[in-house]
Design an enzyme around this catalytic site. Structure first.
Site, PDB file in Angstrom:
ATOM      1  N   ASP A  22      12.439  13.514  40.072  1.00 36.27           N
ATOM      2  CA  ASP A  22      11.783  12.210  40.107  1.00 36.27           C
ATOM      3  C   ASP A  22      11.867  11.660  38.683  1.00 36.27           C
ATOM      4  O   ASP A  22      11.185  12.136  37.784  1.00 36.27           O
ATOM      5  CB  ASP A  22      10.322  12.365  40.570  1.00 36.27           C
ATOM      6  CG  ASP A  22       9.610  11.021  40.701  1.00 36.27           C
ATOM      7  OD1 ASP A  22       9.975  10.068  39.975  1.00 36.27           O
ATOM      8  OD2 ASP A  22       8.674  10.919  41.527  1.00 36.27           O
TER       9      ASP A  22
ATOM     10  N   LYS B 234       8.384   0.462  40.296  1.00 38.41           N
ATOM     11  CA  LYS B 234       7.774   0.476  38.967  1.00 38.41           C
ATOM     12  C   LYS B 234       8.583  -0.398  38.002  1.00 38.41           C
ATOM     13  O   LYS B 234       8.607  -1.594  38.163  1.00 38.41           O
ATOM     14  CB  LYS B 234       7.632   1.925  38.485  1.00 38.41           C
ATOM     15  CG  LYS B 234       6.957   2.844  39.528  1.00 38.41           C
ATOM     16  CD  LYS B 234       5.475   2.561  39.700  1.00 38.41           C
ATOM     17  CE  LYS B 234       4.849   3.168  40.947  1.00 38.41           C
ATOM     18  NZ  LYS B 234       4.917   4.603  41.066  1.00 38.41           N
TER      19      LYS B 234
ATOM     20  N   ARG C  22      20.653  -2.254  59.202  1.00 38.33           N
ATOM     21  CA  ARG C  22      20.110  -0.936  58.871  1.00 38.33           C
ATOM     22  C   ARG C  22      21.100  -0.081  58.084  1.00 38.33           C
ATOM     23  O   ARG C  22      20.722   0.889  57.439  1.00 38.33           O
ATOM     24  CB  ARG C  22      19.620  -0.206  60.130  1.00 38.33           C
ATOM     25  CG  ARG C  22      18.821   1.013  59.770  1.00 38.33           C
ATOM     26  CD  ARG C  22      18.068   1.748  60.888  1.00 38.33           C
ATOM     27  NE  ARG C  22      18.202   1.247  62.225  1.00 38.33           N
ATOM     28  CZ  ARG C  22      19.143   1.657  63.077  1.00 38.33           C
ATOM     29  NH1 ARG C  22      20.050   2.543  62.717  1.00 38.33           N
ATOM     30  NH2 ARG C  22      19.178   1.160  64.298  1.00 38.33           N
TER      31      ARG C  22
ATOM     32  N   TYR D 115       4.154  13.816  41.581  1.00 33.10           N
ATOM     33  CA  TYR D 115       3.473  12.592  42.006  1.00 33.10           C
ATOM     34  C   TYR D 115       2.585  12.864  43.234  1.00 33.10           C
ATOM     35  O   TYR D 115       3.032  13.482  44.211  1.00 33.10           O
ATOM     36  CB  TYR D 115       4.537  11.529  42.315  1.00 33.10           C
ATOM     37  CG  TYR D 115       3.981  10.244  42.852  1.00 33.10           C
ATOM     38  CD1 TYR D 115       3.173   9.421  42.065  1.00 33.10           C
ATOM     39  CD2 TYR D 115       4.254   9.842  44.151  1.00 33.10           C
ATOM     40  CE1 TYR D 115       2.656   8.239  42.568  1.00 33.10           C
ATOM     41  CE2 TYR D 115       3.751   8.655  44.654  1.00 33.10           C
ATOM     42  CZ  TYR D 115       2.946   7.863  43.860  1.00 33.10           C
ATOM     43  OH  TYR D 115       2.445   6.696  44.355  1.00 33.10           O
TER      44      TYR D 115
HETATM   45  C1  LIG Z   1       4.808   5.366  42.241  1.00 37.03           C
HETATM   46  C2  LIG Z   1       5.580   6.618  42.148  1.00 37.03           C
HETATM   47  C3  LIG Z   1       6.324   7.074  43.242  1.00 37.03           C
HETATM   48  C4  LIG Z   1       6.282   6.419  44.593  1.00 37.03           C
HETATM   49  O1  LIG Z   1       6.835   5.151  44.613  1.00 37.03           O
HETATM   50  P1  LIG Z   1       6.407   4.098  45.753  1.00 37.03           P
HETATM   51  O2  LIG Z   1       7.432   3.042  45.622  1.00 37.03           O
HETATM   52  O3  LIG Z   1       5.010   3.673  45.439  1.00 37.03           O
HETATM   53  O4  LIG Z   1       6.490   4.826  47.071  1.00 37.03           O
HETATM   54  C5  LIG Z   1       7.082   8.212  43.071  1.00 37.03           C
HETATM   55  N1  LIG Z   1       7.096   8.877  41.906  1.00 37.03           N
HETATM   56  C6  LIG Z   1       6.387   8.492  40.845  1.00 37.03           C
HETATM   57  C7  LIG Z   1       6.452   9.273  39.586  1.00 37.03           C
HETATM   58  C8  LIG Z   1       5.600   7.348  40.931  1.00 37.03           C
HETATM   59  O5  LIG Z   1       4.848   6.989  39.889  1.00 37.03           O
END
Ligand SMILES: *Cc1c(COP(=O)(O)O)cnc(C)c1O
Length: 389
Positions: free
Chosen positions: A181, A206, A55, A108
């Site tokens: 983000d 992504k 962890r 998001y």
């Molecule tokens: C998909 C996404 C997230 C979240 O990511 P996950 O791995 O699906 O939790 C956060 N910010 C943006 C801009 C995203 O497109």
């Protein structure tokens, strides 16, 4: 070293460790065993990055984190089990009961849901600013108890570009931390921490993993906020898997070449969609005639393959036929993989400002297929849909 060379070298076994495989091994671990009680007890006071228990990270996770920290221009990074976990821990590391956080209206969706459902339970107040608000307008929205200014640029679904350096200046002057983000740009197209952002977040799910087969998040920061982030991550048990960290590291190797192709394909499709009567406008800052193009050019070194198109109102009745007829664009959440995707959104339904109230948006993720195949597919689907009306 240029970023592209860094992508090849970061997080790999060092020359001094050779012979070694090209890639670091995947450490599968919960328990880590120690030769003596003293050596076991010493890890409790050791700095982060000491192998002590699954962890608390593994060498595979540390390798991915160090690579991300370098690419962003930060001092340290923490891998998380998802992008949302990275967002949640960043917010909770900074804010306590009685504090306030400012968010962009185009944040998001799942992160917005966290704010709406969980922040009130914790006594943390929040409000939204218009994604294209000037630094002066954002400054006016700062309250005495505002602890953090959250940025997402380009915004989710509607892709507004923020003037990040100006927002960073405003926050600095008021002693407020910035969280960004940075998933759309990846550290390659916008190294947010190097540009002054305090905490940069990536849904590595992504483009960084890039193959639609794993979940991973990461937070990159300078020394100043690291301990608070680390504590929060540890207290909530937000540990990433070693396998996922490995896939993140592997994705970095090809990130530059993939992004270039994603951008090339996306630009071709976006330009084509601008000529179609079914589309009212295309939201993609890489388009020369788009509203935020100058700002995007100034701050970003490229674009990814994610953009949106506002659907013309007379095409709405047959939109579903269009989407269902696409062969190369699968319908599905997420983006950043090698394959093309499409989704339909009504952003007005979840936003605080009325700017998008009546609009329906097609969001395209343009993959690594041949651009002409994608354009033919879209044209064919438009014709199929037209025959229904
Ligand atoms: C998909 C996404 C997230 C979240 O990511 P996950 O791995 O699906 O939790 C956060 N910010 C943006 C801009 C995203 O497109």
């Amino acid at each position: 070293m240029k970023q592209q060379t860094r992508l090849v070298h970061l997080g790999r076994p060092k020359r001094s460790e050779w012979p070694a495989p090209v890639n670091p091994p995947v450490h599968r671990a919960s328990t880590v065993t120690f030769p003596t009680l003293e050596s076991y007890q010493s890890v409790f006071s050791a700095p982060y990055g000491t192998y002590s228990y699954g962890r608390d990270g593994t060498p595979t996770i540390f390798a991915f984190e160090q690579a991300m920290a370098h690419l962003e221009g930060g001092d340290a990074a923490l891998a998380m089990p998802s992008g949302v976990a990275a967002i949640v821990s960043s917010i909770l590391a900074l804010a306590k009961s009685g504090d306030h956080i400012l968010f962009p209206d185009s944040m998001y969706g799942s992160a917005r849901a966290f704010c709406k459902r969980q922040l009130p339970r914790l006594g943390i107040d929040h409000s939204f600013y218009r994604p294209r608000a000037s630094a002066t307008e954002v400054e006016a929205a700062i309250q005495p108890n505002t602890r953090a200014l959250y940025i997402e640029s380009p915004g989710s679904i509607t892709l507004e570009v923020a003037d990040v350096p100006a927002l960073v200046d405003v926050a600095r002057a008021r002693g407020i931390a910035t969280i960004m983000d940075n998933t759309w740009a990846t550290p390659l197209l916008f190294p947010a921490v190097a540009k002054g952002v305090d905490i940069s977040i990536h849904a590595a799910t992504k483009y960084i993993i890039g193959h639609s087969d794993a979940m991973l998040g990461v937070v990159v920061t300078k020394k100043h906020h690291f301990e608070a982030l680390r504590q929060t991550q540890s207290d909530y048990g937000y540990v990433a898997g070693s396998e996922e960290a490995y896939l993140g590291l592997r994705g970095l190797r090809t990130l530059d070449v993939r992004l270039r192709r994603h951008q090339q394909n996306a630009l071709k499709l976006a330009e084509h969609l601008q000529t179609r009567p079914e589309i009212e406008s295309v939201l993609y800052p890489a388009l020369p005639d788009s509203r935020d193009h100058a700002l995007w050019r100034r701050d970003f070194s490229g674009a990814c393959g994610l953009f949106s198109a506002v659907v013309a109102s007379d095409f709405l009745p047959v939109l579903e036929y269009f989407v269902d007829s696409l062969r190369h664009f699968a319908i599905g959440a997420s983006w950043g993989g090698f394959e093309s995707l499409v989704t339909v959104h009504n952003p007005g339904r979840s936003r605080s400002f009325a700017d998008w109230s009546e609009k329906t948006i097609l969001r395209f993720h343009v993959g690594l297929e041949d651009a002409d195949d994608l354009i033919s597919d879209v044209d064919r689907a438009f014709e199929v849909a037209r025959k229904q009306s």
